[in-house]
Each structure stands twice: as structure tokens, then as C-alpha cells.
Design a protein around this motif. Sequence first.
Motif, PDB file in Angstrom:
ATOM      1  N   LEU A  99       0.679  -1.312  -0.008  1.00 20.93           N
ATOM      2  CA  LEU A  99      -0.033  -0.079  -0.030  1.00 20.93           C
ATOM      3  C   LEU A  99       0.773   1.340   0.030  1.00 20.93           C
ATOM      4  CD1 LEU A  99      -2.753  -1.229   2.437  1.00 20.93           C
ATOM      5  CD2 LEU A  99      -3.009  -0.542   0.233  1.00 20.93           C
ATOM      6  N   GLY A 100       2.026   1.214  -0.017  1.00 24.57           N
ATOM      7  CA  GLY A 100       3.032   2.239  -0.035  1.00 24.57           C
ATOM      8  C   GLY A 100       3.334   2.876   1.327  1.00 24.57           C
ATOM      9  N   MET A 101       3.373   2.027   2.477  1.00 29.53           N
ATOM     10  CA  MET A 101       4.149   2.697   3.635  1.00 29.53           C
ATOM     11  C   MET A 101       5.654   2.444   3.494  1.00 29.53           C
ATOM     12  SD  MET A 101       3.309   1.915   7.459  1.00 29.53           S
ATOM     13  CE  MET A 101       4.225   0.460   7.720  1.00 29.53           C
ATOM     14  N   GLY A 102       6.055   3.830   3.593  1.00 31.78           N
ATOM     15  CA  GLY A 102       7.689   3.727   3.303  1.00 31.78           C
ATOM     16  C   GLY A 102       8.304   4.249   4.527  1.00 31.78           C
ATOM     17  N   TRP A 103       7.511   4.807   5.559  1.00 32.11           N
ATOM     18  CA  TRP A 103       7.980   5.355   6.653  1.00 32.11           C
ATOM     19  C   TRP A 103       7.150   4.966   8.041  1.00 32.11           C
ATOM     20  CZ3 TRP A 103      12.323   7.750   6.596  1.00 32.11           C
ATOM     21  CH2 TRP A 103      12.993   8.298   5.536  1.00 32.11           C
ATOM     22  N   VAL A 104       7.680   4.673   9.191  1.00 33.02           N
ATOM     23  CA  VAL A 104       6.985   4.341  10.338  1.00 33.02           C
ATOM     24  C   VAL A 104       7.519   5.161  11.618  1.00 33.02           C
ATOM     25  CG1 VAL A 104       6.980   2.471  12.201  1.00 33.02           C
ATOM     26  CG2 VAL A 104       6.869   1.842   9.782  1.00 33.02           C
ATOM     27  N   ILE A 105       6.704   5.621  12.316  1.00 35.85           N
ATOM     28  CA  ILE A 105       6.844   6.574  13.336  1.00 35.85           C
ATOM     29  C   ILE A 105       6.171   5.715  14.661  1.00 35.85           C
ATOM     30  CG2 ILE A 105       6.644   8.819  14.671  1.00 35.85           C
ATOM     31  CD1 ILE A 105       6.185  10.041  11.795  1.00 35.85           C
ATOM     32  N   SER A 106       6.950   5.394  15.643  1.00 31.81           N
ATOM     33  CA  SER A 106       6.723   4.692  16.904  1.00 31.81           C
ATOM     34  C   SER A 106       6.794   5.500  18.149  1.00 31.81           C
ATOM     35  CB  SER A 106       7.524   3.548  16.675  1.00 31.81           C
ATOM     36  OG  SER A 106       7.147   2.677  17.866  1.00 31.81           O
ATOM     37  N   THR A 107       5.981   5.043  18.975  1.00 26.59           N
ATOM     38  CA  THR A 107       6.170   5.865  20.267  1.00 26.59           C
ATOM     39  C   THR A 107       7.116   4.972  21.231  1.00 26.59           C
ATOM     40  OG1 THR A 107       4.243   4.478  21.026  1.00 26.59           O
ATOM     41  CG2 THR A 107       3.899   6.579  20.500  1.00 26.59           C
ATOM     42  N   ARG A 108       7.644   3.838  20.414  1.00 27.96           N
ATOM     43  CA  ARG A 108       8.767   3.033  21.290  1.00 27.96           C
ATOM     44  C   ARG A 108       9.712   2.558  20.101  1.00 27.96           C
ATOM     45  NH1 ARG A 108       7.639  -2.028  20.250  1.00 27.96           N
ATOM     46  NH2 ARG A 108       5.704  -2.844  19.876  1.00 27.96           N
ATOM     47  N   PRO A 109      11.068   2.208  20.775  1.00 22.40           N
ATOM     48  CA  PRO A 109      11.878   1.813  19.645  1.00 22.40           C
ATOM     49  C   PRO A 109      11.557   0.280  19.283  1.00 22.40           C
ATOM     50  CG  PRO A 109      12.977   1.998  21.971  1.00 22.40           C
ATOM     51  CD  PRO A 109      11.591   2.319  21.868  1.00 22.40           C
ATOM     52  N   LEU A 110      11.758   0.065  17.815  1.00 22.64           N
ATOM     53  CA  LEU A 110      11.334  -1.110  17.239  1.00 22.64           C
ATOM     54  C   LEU A 110      12.623  -1.714  16.597  1.00 22.64           C
ATOM     55  CD1 LEU A 110       8.318   0.178  15.081  1.00 22.64           C
ATOM     56  CD2 LEU A 110       8.164  -1.245  17.276  1.00 22.64           C
ATOM     57  N   ASN A 111      12.650  -3.020  16.715  1.00 23.69           N
ATOM     58  CA  ASN A 111      13.944  -3.817  16.325  1.00 23.69           C
ATOM     59  C   ASN A 111      13.524  -4.750  15.313  1.00 23.69           C
ATOM     60  OD1 ASN A 111      16.356  -4.654  16.043  1.00 23.69           O
ATOM     61  ND2 ASN A 111      16.416  -5.708  17.944  1.00 23.69           N
ATOM     62  N   LEU A 112      13.392  -4.429  14.108  1.00 24.48           N
ATOM     63  CA  LEU A 112      13.065  -5.358  13.083  1.00 24.48           C
ATOM     64  C   LEU A 112      13.941  -5.057  11.807  1.00 24.48           C
ATOM     65  CD1 LEU A 112       9.194  -4.707  13.484  1.00 24.48           C
ATOM     66  CD2 LEU A 112      10.223  -6.741  13.755  1.00 24.48           C
ATOM     67  N   SER A 113      14.131  -6.236  10.942  1.00 22.53           N
ATOM     68  CA  SER A 113      15.115  -6.108  10.038  1.00 22.53           C
ATOM     69  C   SER A 113      14.610  -5.445   8.701  1.00 22.53           C
ATOM     70  CB  SER A 113      15.496  -7.536   9.426  1.00 22.53           C
ATOM     71  OG  SER A 113      14.117  -8.149   9.207  1.00 22.53           O
ATOM     72  N   CYS A 114      13.428  -5.257   8.641  1.00 19.49           N
ATOM     73  CA  CYS A 114      12.840  -4.438   7.657  1.00 19.49           C
ATOM     74  C   CYS A 114      12.990  -2.706   7.836  1.00 19.49           C
ATOM     75  CB  CYS A 114      11.349  -4.814   7.289  1.00 19.49           C
ATOM     76  SG  CYS A 114      10.265  -4.171   8.423  1.00 19.49           S
ATOM     77  N   LEU A 115      13.221  -2.564   8.863  1.00 22.54           N
ATOM     78  CA  LEU A 115      13.372  -1.054   9.310  1.00 22.54           C
ATOM     79  C   LEU A 115      14.724  -0.483   9.558  1.00 22.54           C
ATOM     80  CD1 LEU A 115      10.583  -1.134  12.065  1.00 22.54           C
ATOM     81  CD2 LEU A 115      10.386  -0.553   9.553  1.00 22.54           C
ATOM     82  N   SER A 116      14.971   0.576   9.206  1.00 23.37           N
ATOM     83  CA  SER A 116      16.347   1.359   9.532  1.00 23.37           C
ATOM     84  C   SER A 116      15.886   2.713  10.227  1.00 23.37           C
ATOM     85  CB  SER A 116      17.202   1.327   8.385  1.00 23.37           C
ATOM     86  OG  SER A 116      16.674   2.259   7.449  1.00 23.37           O
ATOM     87  N   GLU A 117      16.540   2.840  11.370  1.00 21.32           N
ATOM     88  CA  GLU A 117      16.268   4.159  11.940  1.00 21.32           C
ATOM     89  C   GLU A 117      16.743   5.415  11.397  1.00 21.32           C
ATOM     90  OE1 GLU A 117      17.429   5.943  16.266  1.00 21.32           O
ATOM     91  OE2 GLU A 117      16.754   4.109  16.375  1.00 21.32           O
ATOM     92  N   ALA A 118      15.983   6.324  11.104  1.00 25.22           N
ATOM     93  CA  ALA A 118      16.309   7.492  10.279  1.00 25.22           C
ATOM     94  C   ALA A 118      16.470   8.926  11.359  1.00 25.22           C
ATOM     95  CB  ALA A 118      15.090   7.904   9.482  1.00 25.22           C
ATOM     96  N   ALA A 119      15.726   8.715  12.605  1.00 19.47           N
ATOM     97  CA  ALA A 119      15.692   9.890  13.213  1.00 19.47           C
ATOM     98  C   ALA A 119      15.263   9.427  14.745  1.00 19.47           C
ATOM     99  CB  ALA A 119      15.139  11.151  12.741  1.00 19.47           C
ATOM    100  N   THR A 120      15.420  10.303  15.688  1.00 20.70           N
ATOM    101  CA  THR A 120      14.297  10.245  16.589  1.00 20.70           C
ATOM    102  C   THR A 120      14.133  11.890  17.017  1.00 20.70           C
ATOM    103  OG1 THR A 120      16.413  10.378  18.173  1.00 20.70           O
ATOM    104  CG2 THR A 120      15.479   8.346  17.833  1.00 20.70           C
ATOM    105  N   PHE A 121      12.972  11.961  17.642  1.00 18.61           N
ATOM    106  CA  PHE A 121      12.466  13.317  18.054  1.00 18.61           C
ATOM    107  C   PHE A 121      11.675  13.109  19.132  1.00 18.61           C
ATOM    108  CE2 PHE A 121       9.330  11.486  15.079  1.00 18.61           C
ATOM    109  CZ  PHE A 121       8.159  12.182  15.216  1.00 18.61           C
ATOM    110  N   LYS A 122      11.345  14.592  19.745  1.00 19.46           N
ATOM    111  CA  LYS A 122      10.339  14.542  20.748  1.00 19.46           C
ATOM    112  C   LYS A 122       9.062  15.290  20.420  1.00 19.46           C
ATOM    113  CE  LYS A 122      12.717  14.830  24.998  1.00 19.46           C
ATOM    114  NZ  LYS A 122      12.417  13.570  25.654  1.00 19.46           N
ATOM    115  N   TRP A 123       8.034  14.671  20.672  1.00 12.68           N
ATOM    116  CA  TRP A 123       6.685  15.250  20.199  1.00 12.68           C
ATOM    117  C   TRP A 123       5.806  15.089  21.532  1.00 12.68           C
ATOM    118  CZ3 TRP A 123       5.071  18.809  17.351  1.00 12.68           C
ATOM    119  CH2 TRP A 123       3.758  19.077  16.914  1.00 12.68           C
ATOM    120  N   MET A 124       5.391  16.396  21.772  1.00 17.03           N
ATOM    121  CA  MET A 124       4.424  16.295  23.288  1.00 17.03           C
ATOM    122  C   MET A 124       5.094  15.621  24.434  1.00 17.03           C
ATOM    123  SD  MET A 124       0.964  15.730  21.280  1.00 17.03           S
ATOM    124  CE  MET A 124      -0.322  16.320  23.020  1.00 17.03           C
TER     125      MET A 124
END
Length: 134
Positions: A99-124
Motif C-alpha cells: 500500500l506504499g508505507m515507506g516510513w514508520v513513526i513509533s512511540t517506542r523503539p522497534l527492532n525489525l530487519s525491515c526497518l532502519s532508524e532514520a531519526a528520533t525526535f520529541k513530540w508532546m
Amino acid sequence: SDLRSESPMLRVGSDDVFVDALVAANGLPLMSGQQFFGPNRDAYREIDPMQVFEDQWNRGASFVRFSWDESLGEELAVTGEADQIVITISPCNSGLSDLGMGWVISTRPLNLSCLSEAATFKWMNSDRWLYRVE
């Protein structure tokens, strides 16, 4: 990373409605968030091909929120809560990438081979993790 420089087909999926508002306010295409006209039956069939959860996702205009579960593989669960459709799913689920999902934003760290961490940031006042789907 500047998400706006990516292909317009790559969408962002998050597990937080407040992050969805941030993403929408910045004009980025979303997989989660407000579902204005729906449901898109063909899109839901990408992740629920047997329509097992149709009663939960076939609810008209609602918010779609992901709950990331690294252990699910290609499985998923869908629940309806008030005006939200909560899809518990792995960010590596092939239906999401179809379906075209190319980015994931998570409220916790994820450790999966399909993901590469691009950044961390603070929101609220909370940490968020941004991943690129490989």
C-alpha cells in the motif's frame, strides 16, 4: 531525512493520533490518521484478504491508528474503539508495503530487519522513533 524529498507514493504510518496530526500538518501522505471517505475496501483487503476483521474496519469515516507488534509477521488484529480503528500489525507486514508505507513513526523503539532508524525526535514531551521501511 527530509520526507518531502521522497517519492510521493511513500506514506507514513504511526501509532499515535497526535503524531498523525503533526504529519498531516506538514503535508506528508499518511497511512494512519483520519479516514475521510471509507473504507477503501481494496486497500483493507491488502492487509485483511479474507476480510476476517471487516466488521471492525468497515466503519465509514474514522481514525485509523496502528499498534505496532513486532511478533506478528503477516498476521494482524483489528479492533474498533469509539471512532478509532486500531490495527495491531507488524510494520513489516507485506500488505503495508504494498500500500506504499515507506516510513514508520513509533512511540517506542522497534527492532525489525525491515526497518532502519532514520531519526528520533520529541513530540508532546515524549520520544518518537522514525524508521525507513526497507
